[in-house]
Design an enzyme around this catalytic site. Structure first.
Site, PDB file in Angstrom:
ATOM      1  N   GLY A 179      12.983   0.812  20.193  1.00  0.00           N
ATOM      2  CA  GLY A 179      12.194   1.478  21.235  1.00  0.00           C
ATOM      3  C   GLY A 179      12.741   2.891  21.415  1.00  0.00           C
ATOM      4  O   GLY A 179      13.514   3.376  20.573  1.00  0.00           O
TER       5      GLY A 179
ATOM      6  N   ILE B 265      15.123   4.169  23.216  1.00  0.00           N
ATOM      7  CA  ILE B 265      16.590   4.364  23.206  1.00  0.00           C
ATOM      8  C   ILE B 265      17.130   4.184  21.788  1.00  0.00           C
ATOM      9  O   ILE B 265      17.936   4.998  21.310  1.00  0.00           O
ATOM     10  CB  ILE B 265      17.294   3.426  24.223  1.00  0.00           C
ATOM     11  CG1 ILE B 265      16.827   3.766  25.645  1.00  0.00           C
ATOM     12  CG2 ILE B 265      18.821   3.566  24.114  1.00  0.00           C
ATOM     13  CD1 ILE B 265      17.363   2.858  26.736  1.00  0.00           C
TER      14      ILE B 265
ATOM     15  N   ARG C 114      11.473  -6.124  16.444  1.00  0.00           N
ATOM     16  CA  ARG C 114      10.594  -7.300  16.498  1.00  0.00           C
ATOM     17  C   ARG C 114       9.243  -7.004  15.836  1.00  0.00           C
ATOM     18  O   ARG C 114       8.722  -7.776  15.067  1.00  0.00           O
ATOM     19  CB  ARG C 114      10.391  -7.677  17.958  1.00  0.00           C
ATOM     20  CG  ARG C 114      10.039  -9.093  18.217  1.00  0.00           C
ATOM     21  CD  ARG C 114      10.296  -9.413  19.685  1.00  0.00           C
ATOM     22  NE  ARG C 114      10.014  -8.277  20.537  1.00  0.00           N
ATOM     23  CZ  ARG C 114       8.953  -8.186  21.347  1.00  0.00           C
ATOM     24  NH1 ARG C 114       8.080  -9.152  21.407  1.00  0.00           N
ATOM     25  NH2 ARG C 114       8.780  -7.116  22.110  1.00  0.00           N
TER      26      ARG C 114
ATOM     27  N   THR D  39      24.872  -1.456  24.967  1.00  0.00           N
ATOM     28  CA  THR D  39      24.538  -0.674  26.167  1.00  0.00           C
ATOM     29  C   THR D  39      23.245  -1.219  26.787  1.00  0.00           C
ATOM     30  O   THR D  39      22.625  -0.552  27.611  1.00  0.00           O
ATOM     31  CB  THR D  39      24.332   0.819  25.820  1.00  0.00           C
ATOM     32  OG1 THR D  39      23.377   0.902  24.743  1.00  0.00           O
ATOM     33  CG2 THR D  39      25.617   1.498  25.421  1.00  0.00           C
TER      34      THR D  39
ATOM     35  N   ARG E  27      22.023  -5.227  27.556  1.00  0.00           N
ATOM     36  CA  ARG E  27      22.311  -6.250  28.560  1.00  0.00           C
ATOM     37  C   ARG E  27      23.333  -7.231  27.983  1.00  0.00           C
ATOM     38  O   ARG E  27      23.228  -7.647  26.820  1.00  0.00           O
ATOM     39  CB  ARG E  27      21.045  -7.036  28.932  1.00  0.00           C
ATOM     40  CG  ARG E  27      20.069  -6.290  29.825  1.00  0.00           C
ATOM     41  CD  ARG E  27      20.632  -6.067  31.241  1.00  0.00           C
ATOM     42  NE  ARG E  27      19.684  -5.404  32.118  1.00  0.00           N
ATOM     43  CZ  ARG E  27      19.589  -4.076  32.285  1.00  0.00           C
ATOM     44  NH1 ARG E  27      20.399  -3.257  31.640  1.00  0.00           N
ATOM     45  NH2 ARG E  27      18.701  -3.574  33.123  1.00  0.00           N
TER      46      ARG E  27
ATOM     47  N   GLU F  21      28.458  -9.074  36.117  1.00  0.00           N
ATOM     48  CA  GLU F  21      28.867  -7.725  36.533  1.00  0.00           C
ATOM     49  C   GLU F  21      29.022  -7.723  38.043  1.00  0.00           C
ATOM     50  O   GLU F  21      28.148  -8.235  38.735  1.00  0.00           O
ATOM     51  CB  GLU F  21      27.807  -6.701  36.097  1.00  0.00           C
ATOM     52  CG  GLU F  21      27.699  -6.597  34.589  1.00  0.00           C
ATOM     53  CD  GLU F  21      26.661  -5.583  34.113  1.00  0.00           C
ATOM     54  OE1 GLU F  21      26.037  -4.911  34.964  1.00  0.00           O
ATOM     55  OE2 GLU F  21      26.485  -5.455  32.905  1.00  0.00           O
TER      56      GLU F  21
ATOM     57  N   HIS G 134      28.897  -0.498  33.101  1.00  0.00           N
ATOM     58  CA  HIS G 134      27.430  -0.329  33.145  1.00  0.00           C
ATOM     59  C   HIS G 134      27.037   1.080  33.631  1.00  0.00           C
ATOM     60  O   HIS G 134      26.432   1.245  34.688  1.00  0.00           O
ATOM     61  CB  HIS G 134      26.778  -1.406  34.037  1.00  0.00           C
ATOM     62  CG  HIS G 134      25.331  -1.637  33.705  1.00  0.00           C
ATOM     63  ND1 HIS G 134      24.708  -2.851  33.831  1.00  0.00           N
ATOM     64  CD2 HIS G 134      24.372  -0.792  33.236  1.00  0.00           C
ATOM     65  CE1 HIS G 134      23.440  -2.757  33.470  1.00  0.00           C
ATOM     66  NE2 HIS G 134      23.213  -1.497  33.106  1.00  0.00           N
TER      67      HIS G 134
ATOM     68  N   GLY H 214      25.460   3.457  31.444  1.00  0.00           N
ATOM     69  CA  GLY H 214      24.594   4.088  30.441  1.00  0.00           C
ATOM     70  C   GLY H 214      23.714   5.197  31.013  1.00  0.00           C
ATOM     71  O   GLY H 214      23.528   6.236  30.394  1.00  0.00           O
TER      72      GLY H 214
HETATM   73  C1  DGY Z   1      18.591   0.150  33.321  1.00  0.00           C
HETATM   74  O1  DGY Z   1      17.988   1.066  33.895  1.00  0.00           O
HETATM   75  O2  DGY Z   1      18.050  -0.916  33.045  1.00  0.00           O
HETATM   76  C2  DGY Z   1      20.026   0.392  32.958  1.00  0.00           C
HETATM   77  O3  DGY Z   1      20.650  -0.740  32.521  1.00  0.00           O
HETATM   78  C3  DGY Z   1      20.804   0.974  34.131  1.00  0.00           C
HETATM   79  O4  DGY Z   1      20.379   2.201  34.447  1.00  0.00           O
END
Ligand code: DGY
Length: 317
Positions: free
Chosen positions: A154, A156, A176, A230, A232, A260, A279, A281
């Protein structure tokens, strides 16, 4: 109209939102107790929340007036989207605005692990750097000479690929659905695991992807390979990863965890060969500002019964 906010909202956002609705805000840094949230939602038209607050079917069942849930996150795995959509509740999130920051952090973790940045820093601080430059001291691996396998292509994943091309890395990917991305060779998942020096996860957490990095898949990774996460924590079998790290067979750079904050007794804390982050990112001032702005726009549009600017999650499911 009434809006429930489940976290301490910054004053400018609070001022803006109070022009559109009466606010009921949870002002503590501790998570809002479920019972309180359930009470507040009984008479709420809107909900502004974050990924630390789980919104399940039970909560939604008593939220008969609720029209919109807006989360300050791109991930929506903390929300029962299907249950919300079935009740006609719009769900908004913040895609796009955190793409670059998250991709940057994935690269930071790749470099941090491959060039042993955290180990070097800890060594100096502990006073253990006593002999100056030595030819075989703290040797790492080169990102430029690495094959990096991206799972999930995607926005990212694609932003990570673009950055890696600047480093001269070979980039391979699995997604996928079929995709074409310039400079990226798409391979099947087993090939990716077996040939990558670094495997980086960029897929959403869904019932289909939960636990996808199983013990067996980890065992297919090359000796000394690095797993970057980065996305889940629950994408990965953490117990199996800990075993691989303990045996010094794999290395890892992790920004996300199943639990977390990471519990004090988590074995990750004891292991070398991994860099751990809390967490972060999307944690740049500019990106968080953009996430808030988009989440507020989603919320206000939803209260007005309009299309959400960032698109409605699960609209067509
Ligand atoms: C999200 O936005 O899902 C990230 O994990 C945290 O900003």
């Amino acid at each position: 109209m009434k809006v429930v906010v489940t976290f301490p909202i910054p004053p400018p956002a609070k001022n803006l939102l109070s022009q559109h609705a009466e606010l009921v805000c949870w002002d503590s840094e501790d998570p809002i107790p479920k019972g309180i949230l359930a009470d507040w939602l009984e008479t709420a038209d809107g909900l502004l929340t974050t990924l630390t607050c789980s919104i399940d079917e039970g909560l939604l069942a008593n939220a008969s007036r609720l029209r919109v849930i807006s989360t300050v996150s791109v991930g929506v795995d903390h929300i029962d989207v299907q249950a919300a959509v079935a009740r006609g509740i719009a769900v908004g999130h913040t895609p796009g605005v955190l793409t670059g920051s998250t991709a940057d952090l994935a690269l930071a973790l790749m470099l941090g692990v491959s060039r042993r940045v955290a180990e070097g820093d800890a060594l100096i601080r502990s006073g253990a750097w006593s002999e100056g430059w030595k030819p075989n001291f703290l040797l790492g691996t080169d990102l430029s000479a690495s094959t990096v396998g991206l799972i999930g292509m995607g926005p990212i994943g694609q932003a990570v690929a673009a950055r890696l091309q600047g480093f001269g890395s070979r980039v391979i990917a699995w997604n996928r659905s079929q995709k074409v991305v310039k400079g990226v060779e798409f391979v099947d998942l087993d090939d990716l695991l077996q040939t990558s020096d670094i495997v980086s996860l960029h897929t959403a957490l869904t019932p289909e992807t939960a636990g996808m990095i199983t013990r067996e898949r980890l065992s297919k990774m090359k000796d000394g390979a690095i797993l970057i996460n980065t996305a889940r924590g629950a994408l990965v079998d953490e117990a199996a990863l800990i075993k691989e790290l303990r045996a010094h067979r794999l290395r890892a750079g992790l920004d996300v965890f199943v639990d977390e904050p990471l519990p004090n007794d988590s074995e990750f804390r004891q292991l070398t060969g991994c860099v751990l982050l809390p967490h972060v990112g999307s944690a740049t001032a500019r990106t968080r500002q953009a996430m808030f702005e988009l989440a507020l726009k989603n919320l206000i549009a939803g209260l007005q019964g309009a299309e959400l600017p960032a698109g409605q999650v699960g609209r067509f499911t």
